[in-house]
Design a protein around this motif. Structure first.
Motif, mmCIF file in Angstrom:
data_model
loop_
_atom_site.group_PDB
_atom_site.id
_atom_site.type_symbol
_atom_site.label_atom_id
_atom_site.label_comp_id
_atom_site.label_asym_id
_atom_site.label_seq_id
_atom_site.Cartn_x
_atom_site.Cartn_y
_atom_site.Cartn_z
ATOM 1 N N UNK A 34 -30.061 7.704 17.106
ATOM 2 C CA UNK A 34 -30.938 6.678 16.852
ATOM 3 C C UNK A 34 -31.376 6.801 15.323
ATOM 4 N N UNK A 35 -30.609 6.081 14.463
ATOM 5 C CA UNK A 35 -30.833 6.104 12.880
ATOM 6 C C UNK A 35 -31.504 4.902 12.657
ATOM 7 N N UNK A 36 -32.984 5.492 12.165
ATOM 8 C CA UNK A 36 -33.921 4.693 11.627
ATOM 9 C C UNK A 36 -34.153 4.540 10.149
ATOM 10 N N UNK A 37 -34.292 3.575 9.451
ATOM 11 C CA UNK A 37 -34.465 3.653 8.050
ATOM 12 C C UNK A 37 -35.956 2.945 7.725
ATOM 13 N N UNK A 38 -36.686 3.600 6.727
ATOM 14 C CA UNK A 38 -37.924 3.133 6.404
ATOM 15 C C UNK A 38 -37.987 2.554 5.052
ATOM 16 N N UNK A 39 -38.487 1.168 4.719
ATOM 17 C CA UNK A 39 -38.495 0.792 3.538
ATOM 18 C C UNK A 39 -39.732 -0.004 3.326
ATOM 19 N N UNK A 40 -39.936 -0.780 2.171
ATOM 20 C CA UNK A 40 -41.040 -1.916 1.897
ATOM 21 C C UNK A 40 -40.421 -3.115 2.299
ATOM 22 N N UNK A 41 -41.269 -3.908 2.977
ATOM 23 C CA UNK A 41 -41.009 -5.245 3.178
ATOM 24 C C UNK A 41 -40.587 -6.070 2.164
ATOM 25 N N UNK A 42 -39.633 -7.048 2.366
ATOM 26 C CA UNK A 42 -39.268 -8.342 1.540
ATOM 27 C C UNK A 42 -39.547 -9.611 2.232
ATOM 28 N N UNK A 43 -39.384 -10.621 1.254
ATOM 29 C CA UNK A 43 -39.828 -11.840 1.646
ATOM 30 C C UNK A 43 -39.035 -12.205 2.921
ATOM 31 N N UNK A 44 -37.881 -11.835 2.825
ATOM 32 C CA UNK A 44 -37.010 -12.445 4.046
ATOM 33 C C UNK A 44 -37.380 -11.774 5.407
ATOM 34 N N UNK A 45 -38.399 -10.858 5.307
ATOM 35 C CA UNK A 45 -38.629 -10.327 6.667
ATOM 36 C C UNK A 45 -39.694 -10.772 7.188
ATOM 37 N N UNK A 46 -40.343 -11.808 6.698
ATOM 38 C CA UNK A 46 -41.341 -12.276 7.006
ATOM 39 C C UNK A 46 -41.463 -13.003 8.433
ATOM 40 N N UNK A 47 -40.222 -13.699 8.816
ATOM 41 C CA UNK A 47 -40.145 -14.194 10.262
ATOM 42 C C UNK A 47 -39.858 -13.071 11.095
ATOM 43 N N UNK A 48 -39.153 -12.161 10.913
ATOM 44 C CA UNK A 48 -38.967 -10.934 11.819
ATOM 45 C C UNK A 48 -40.210 -10.314 12.121
ATOM 46 N N UNK A 49 -41.063 -10.068 10.888
ATOM 47 C CA UNK A 49 -42.352 -9.079 11.176
ATOM 48 C C UNK A 49 -43.205 -10.067 12.135
ATOM 49 N N UNK A 50 -43.297 -11.391 11.852
ATOM 50 C CA UNK A 50 -44.147 -12.182 12.561
ATOM 51 C C UNK A 50 -43.702 -12.293 14.215
ATOM 52 N N UNK A 51 -42.440 -12.265 14.460
ATOM 53 C CA UNK A 51 -41.949 -12.250 15.934
ATOM 54 C C UNK A 51 -42.325 -10.844 16.449
ATOM 55 N N UNK A 52 -42.130 -9.767 15.750
ATOM 56 C CA UNK A 52 -42.321 -8.349 16.191
ATOM 57 C C UNK A 52 -44.006 -8.462 16.543
ATOM 58 N N UNK A 53 -44.796 -8.751 15.596
ATOM 59 C CA UNK A 53 -46.153 -8.618 16.049
ATOM 60 C C UNK A 53 -46.631 -9.436 17.144
ATOM 61 N N UNK A 54 -45.990 -10.709 17.188
ATOM 62 C CA UNK A 54 -46.152 -11.617 18.467
ATOM 63 C C UNK A 54 -45.843 -11.056 19.627
ATOM 64 N N UNK A 55 -44.827 -10.060 19.645
ATOM 65 C CA UNK A 55 -44.232 -9.250 20.915
ATOM 66 C C UNK A 55 -45.100 -8.048 21.270
ATOM 67 N N UNK A 56 -45.945 -7.969 20.450
ATOM 68 C CA UNK A 56 -46.632 -6.413 20.485
ATOM 69 C C UNK A 56 -48.316 -6.679 20.980
ATOM 70 N N UNK A 57 -48.352 -7.226 22.372
ATOM 71 C CA UNK A 57 -49.623 -7.280 22.511
ATOM 72 C C UNK A 57 -50.360 -5.849 22.689
#
Length: 181
Positions: free
Chosen positions: A1-24
């Motif tokens: 399991x390789x995971x990288x960590x970074x600052x978010x970018x503008x292009x990540x907004x939709x994916x972040x939105x979807x992730x949060x919506x899937x994390x009740x």
């Protein structure tokens, strides 16, 4: 399991939105809010990304102008498949350690959110912090009545005391100086 960590970018907004919506039970924000977190608050937020490029974790935070040594964590979202593997802990530590001026971390947690309580308690312990808890937002007063209370957790680095010998006028004086650790 390789995971990288970074600052978010503008292009990540939709994916972040979807992730949060899937994390009740995380509160859902507007897509616009998540876009701002990925742009204007990118220095105080962090993305965890799987080796196939999927955003599997996101922490949003901010530093209030009146408290430049305190990072407030707004939300921690983690894909269910990656929970219990230390990913959230890594994100939180990496985010906090980005800014050497930080001495404190604040967040609010609902009383029933045991995983978040454990995450932050472990963080506070691992970073040598004392912790204060205060009832912050009350259900039916500050929040909708169907929302739990939000308890404020404030972790502050314990200041290490070390003895330093200073010589003045041929006399030795022992002073305690504060060093942050």
């Amino acid at each position: 399991m390789l995971i990288s960590y970074r600052e978010p970018l503008k292009k990540d907004g939709i994916a972040v939105h979807n992730l949060i919506n899937n994390c009740p039970p995380l509160d859902k924000n507007s897509l616009y809010c998540n876009l701002l977190q990925c742009t204007d608050f990118s220095r105080t937020s962090i993305i965890a990304e799987s080796n196939d490029g999927d955003i599997i974790g996101f922490i949003s935070g901010y530093i209030a102008p009146e408290s430049p040594e305190t990072l407030f964590i707004w939300q921690v979202a983690l894909d269910q498949r990656y929970r219990g593997k230390g990913v959230a802990s890594q994100m939180l530590s990496r985010l906090f350690n980005r800014n050497e001026a930080l001495q404190s971390l604040k967040t609010t947690i609902s009383p029933s959110n045991a995983p978040s309580q454990k995450l932050f308690q472990t963080f506070f312990e691992n970073h040598g912090m004392t912790v204060e808890t205060i009832e912050h937002f009350k259900a039916g007063v500050h929040l909708d009545s169907d929302h739990e209370d939000e308890i404020l957790y404030l972790g502050t680095r314990m200041e290490a005391k070390e003895s330093v010998t200073v010589q003045t006028s041929n006399k030795q004086h022992h002073h305690l100086t504060e060093a942050t650790g």
